[in-house]
Design a protein around this motif. Structure first.
Motif, mmCIF file in Angstrom:
data_model
loop_
_atom_site.group_PDB
_atom_site.id
_atom_site.type_symbol
_atom_site.label_atom_id
_atom_site.label_comp_id
_atom_site.label_asym_id
_atom_site.label_seq_id
_atom_site.Cartn_x
_atom_site.Cartn_y
_atom_site.Cartn_z
ATOM 1 N N GLU A 1 1.132 16.240 -3.531
ATOM 2 C CA GLU A 1 1.850 15.029 -3.930
ATOM 3 C C GLU A 1 3.155 14.868 -3.169
ATOM 4 O OE1 GLU A 1 0.456 12.646 -5.594
ATOM 5 O OE2 GLU A 1 -1.300 13.905 -5.915
ATOM 6 N N VAL A 2 3.834 15.972 -2.868
ATOM 7 C CA VAL A 2 5.039 15.886 -2.031
ATOM 8 C C VAL A 2 4.656 15.352 -0.647
ATOM 9 C CG1 VAL A 2 6.792 17.261 -0.813
ATOM 10 C CG2 VAL A 2 6.390 17.641 -3.249
ATOM 11 N N ALA A 3 3.566 15.868 -0.092
ATOM 12 C CA ALA A 3 3.104 15.394 1.215
ATOM 13 C C ALA A 3 2.694 13.924 1.136
ATOM 14 C CB ALA A 3 1.936 16.251 1.699
ATOM 15 N N TRP A 4 2.012 13.540 0.063
ATOM 16 C CA TRP A 4 1.556 12.153 -0.112
ATOM 17 C C TRP A 4 2.753 11.205 -0.149
ATOM 18 C CZ3 TRP A 4 -3.546 11.392 0.197
ATOM 19 C CH2 TRP A 4 -4.045 10.129 -0.116
ATOM 20 N N ALA A 5 3.781 11.581 -0.907
ATOM 21 C CA ALA A 5 4.987 10.756 -0.998
ATOM 22 C C ALA A 5 5.714 10.714 0.347
ATOM 23 C CB ALA A 5 5.918 11.279 -2.091
ATOM 24 N N ALA A 6 5.800 11.851 1.024
ATOM 25 C CA ALA A 6 6.495 11.903 2.317
ATOM 26 C C ALA A 6 5.787 11.038 3.351
ATOM 27 C CB ALA A 6 6.590 13.351 2.808
ATOM 28 N N ILE A 7 4.466 11.068 3.367
ATOM 29 C CA ILE A 7 3.713 10.234 4.308
ATOM 30 C C ILE A 7 3.924 8.757 3.989
ATOM 31 C CG2 ILE A 7 1.374 9.583 5.034
ATOM 32 C CD1 ILE A 7 0.666 12.618 4.618
ATOM 33 N N GLY A 8 3.957 8.416 2.713
ATOM 34 C CA GLY A 8 4.219 7.030 2.318
ATOM 35 C C GLY A 8 5.613 6.576 2.737
ATOM 36 N N ILE A 9 6.591 7.442 2.547
ATOM 37 C CA ILE A 9 7.967 7.117 2.955
ATOM 38 C C ILE A 9 8.033 6.947 4.468
ATOM 39 C CG2 ILE A 9 10.319 8.043 3.104
ATOM 40 C CD1 ILE A 9 9.745 9.292 0.280
ATOM 41 N N TYR A 10 7.363 7.827 5.191
ATOM 42 C CA TYR A 10 7.293 7.689 6.651
ATOM 43 C C TYR A 10 6.690 6.328 7.028
ATOM 44 C CZ TYR A 10 5.433 8.163 11.359
ATOM 45 O OH TYR A 10 5.103 7.939 12.675
ATOM 46 N N GLY A 11 5.634 5.938 6.343
ATOM 47 C CA GLY A 11 4.995 4.649 6.618
ATOM 48 C C GLY A 11 5.929 3.483 6.379
ATOM 49 N N VAL A 12 6.702 3.546 5.303
ATOM 50 C CA VAL A 12 7.660 2.472 5.010
ATOM 51 C C VAL A 12 8.734 2.423 6.088
ATOM 52 C CG1 VAL A 12 9.479 1.727 3.421
ATOM 53 C CG2 VAL A 12 7.262 2.439 2.519
ATOM 54 N N LEU A 13 9.290 3.581 6.435
ATOM 55 C CA LEU A 13 10.349 3.620 7.456
ATOM 56 C C LEU A 13 9.828 3.168 8.814
ATOM 57 C CD1 LEU A 13 12.126 6.946 6.479
ATOM 58 C CD2 LEU A 13 12.871 4.602 6.011
ATOM 59 N N ARG A 14 8.621 3.578 9.152
ATOM 60 C CA ARG A 14 8.025 3.160 10.426
ATOM 61 C C ARG A 14 7.789 1.646 10.426
ATOM 62 N NH1 ARG A 14 3.092 2.681 13.218
ATOM 63 N NH2 ARG A 14 3.286 3.438 15.341
ATOM 64 N N TYR B 1 0.834 -1.205 0.000
ATOM 65 C CA TYR B 1 0.000 0.000 0.000
ATOM 66 C C TYR B 1 0.869 1.257 0.000
ATOM 67 C CZ TYR B 1 -3.435 3.454 1.505
ATOM 68 O OH TYR B 1 -4.233 4.570 1.583
ATOM 69 N N GLN B 2 1.879 1.273 0.851
ATOM 70 C CA GLN B 2 2.745 2.454 0.949
ATOM 71 C C GLN B 2 3.516 2.680 -0.358
ATOM 72 O OE1 GLN B 2 2.282 4.424 3.331
ATOM 73 N NE2 GLN B 2 1.314 3.091 4.807
ATOM 74 N N LEU B 3 4.047 1.606 -0.937
ATOM 75 C CA LEU B 3 4.808 1.753 -2.181
ATOM 76 C C LEU B 3 3.918 2.199 -3.340
ATOM 77 C CD1 LEU B 3 7.243 -1.301 -1.994
ATOM 78 C CD2 LEU B 3 7.765 1.135 -1.623
ATOM 79 N N MET B 4 2.691 1.701 -3.391
ATOM 80 C CA MET B 4 1.770 2.158 -4.436
ATOM 81 C C MET B 4 1.518 3.654 -4.306
ATOM 82 S SD MET B 4 -0.981 -0.972 -4.634
ATOM 83 C CE MET B 4 -1.911 -0.356 -6.038
ATOM 84 N N ASN B 5 1.365 4.131 -3.086
ATOM 85 C CA ASN B 5 1.150 5.562 -2.865
ATOM 86 C C ASN B 5 2.395 6.385 -3.199
ATOM 87 O OD1 ASN B 5 -1.583 6.308 -1.818
ATOM 88 N ND2 ASN B 5 -1.121 4.563 -0.508
ATOM 89 N N ILE B 6 3.557 5.900 -2.802
ATOM 90 C CA ILE B 6 4.803 6.633 -3.080
ATOM 91 C C ILE B 6 5.029 6.740 -4.590
ATOM 92 C CG2 ILE B 6 7.322 6.538 -2.903
ATOM 93 C CD1 ILE B 6 6.869 5.208 -0.098
ATOM 94 N N PHE B 7 4.975 5.605 -5.291
ATOM 95 C CA PHE B 7 5.228 5.636 -6.732
ATOM 96 C C PHE B 7 4.124 6.365 -7.485
ATOM 97 C CE2 PHE B 7 8.096 2.065 -5.655
ATOM 98 C CZ PHE B 7 9.261 2.635 -6.145
ATOM 99 N N GLY B 8 2.910 6.279 -6.986
ATOM 100 C CA GLY B 8 1.826 7.049 -7.588
ATOM 101 C C GLY B 8 2.068 8.541 -7.459
ATOM 102 N N ALA B 9 2.438 8.971 -6.268
ATOM 103 C CA ALA B 9 2.721 10.389 -6.047
ATOM 104 C C ALA B 9 3.908 10.848 -6.891
ATOM 105 C CB ALA B 9 2.993 10.647 -4.566
ATOM 106 N N LEU B 10 4.938 10.014 -7.003
ATOM 107 C CA LEU B 10 6.096 10.384 -7.832
ATOM 108 C C LEU B 10 5.705 10.525 -9.301
ATOM 109 C CD1 LEU B 10 8.929 8.212 -6.240
ATOM 110 C CD2 LEU B 10 8.527 10.671 -5.977
ATOM 111 N N GLY B 11 4.823 9.659 -9.785
ATOM 112 C CA GLY B 11 4.350 9.780 -11.158
ATOM 113 C C GLY B 11 3.626 11.090 -11.396
ATOM 114 N N VAL B 12 2.754 11.460 -10.464
ATOM 115 C CA VAL B 12 2.037 12.731 -10.595
ATOM 116 C C VAL B 12 3.011 13.899 -10.478
ATOM 117 C CG1 VAL B 12 0.237 14.197 -9.608
ATOM 118 C CG2 VAL B 12 -0.138 11.737 -9.783
ATOM 119 N N LEU B 13 3.991 13.809 -9.571
ATOM 120 C CA LEU B 13 4.991 14.868 -9.436
ATOM 121 C C LEU B 13 5.766 15.076 -10.733
ATOM 122 C CD1 LEU B 13 6.383 14.262 -5.845
ATOM 123 C CD2 LEU B 13 5.244 16.323 -6.678
ATOM 124 N N LEU B 14 6.144 13.989 -11.385
ATOM 125 C CA LEU B 14 6.846 14.124 -12.663
ATOM 126 C C LEU B 14 5.982 14.823 -13.698
ATOM 127 C CD1 LEU B 14 8.686 10.693 -12.956
ATOM 128 C CD2 LEU B 14 9.735 12.955 -12.708
#
Length: 93
Positions: free
Chosen positions: A65-78, A37-50
Motif C-alpha cells: 500500500e505504501v508503494a501503491w500510494a507512492a506510485i499514485g503520487i508520482y503519477g499526479v506529480l508527473r 484514477y491516480q487520486l482514487m488509488n492514492i486515497f484507496g491506499a491511504l484507507g487501507v494503510l490506516l
C-alpha cells in the motif's frame, strides 16, 4: 458478532476505491494517467494503510500500500509537470 471500528471502514472504503478505479480503467471510463484514477488509488491506499496501522498490522500489505500510494503520487506529480510543459509550449507559439 464482530465489531467494526472506524479503521475497518476506512480499509473497506480504500479497497472499494482501488477496485473501482481499476474497473473504470478497464471499462475505458478513466485514463491510467488521469488525475481521477491516480487520486482514487492514492486515497484507496491511504484507507487501507490506516486500517493496517490501527487494526491488524500486516507488513507485506503495508509495503504494497505504501508503494501503491507512492506510485499514485508520482503519477499526479508527473501529470502536473506534463501539464506545465504543455502550457509553456502553447505560450511560446
Amino acid at each position: 458478532m464482530t465489531t467494526l471500528y472506524w479503521h475497518d471502514w476506512t480499509g473497506y472504503a480504500g479497497v472499494v476505491l482501488v477496485l473501482l478505479a481499476f474497473l473504470l480503467l478497464q471499462a475505458h471510463k478513466l485514463h491510467g494517467n488521469g488525475l481521477t484514477y491516480q487520486l482514487m488509488n492514492i486515497f484507496g491506499a491511504l484507507g487501507v494503510l490506516l486500517s493496517l496501522l490501527f487494526g491488524s498490522f500486516n507488513l507485506s500489505a503495508f509495503v504494497m500500500e505504501v508503494a501503491w500510494a507512492a506510485i499514485g503520487i508520482y503519477g499526479v506529480l508527473r501529470g502536473m509537470g506534463l501539464r506545465r510543459q504543455k502550457r509553456a509550449g502553447d505560450a511560446q507559439r
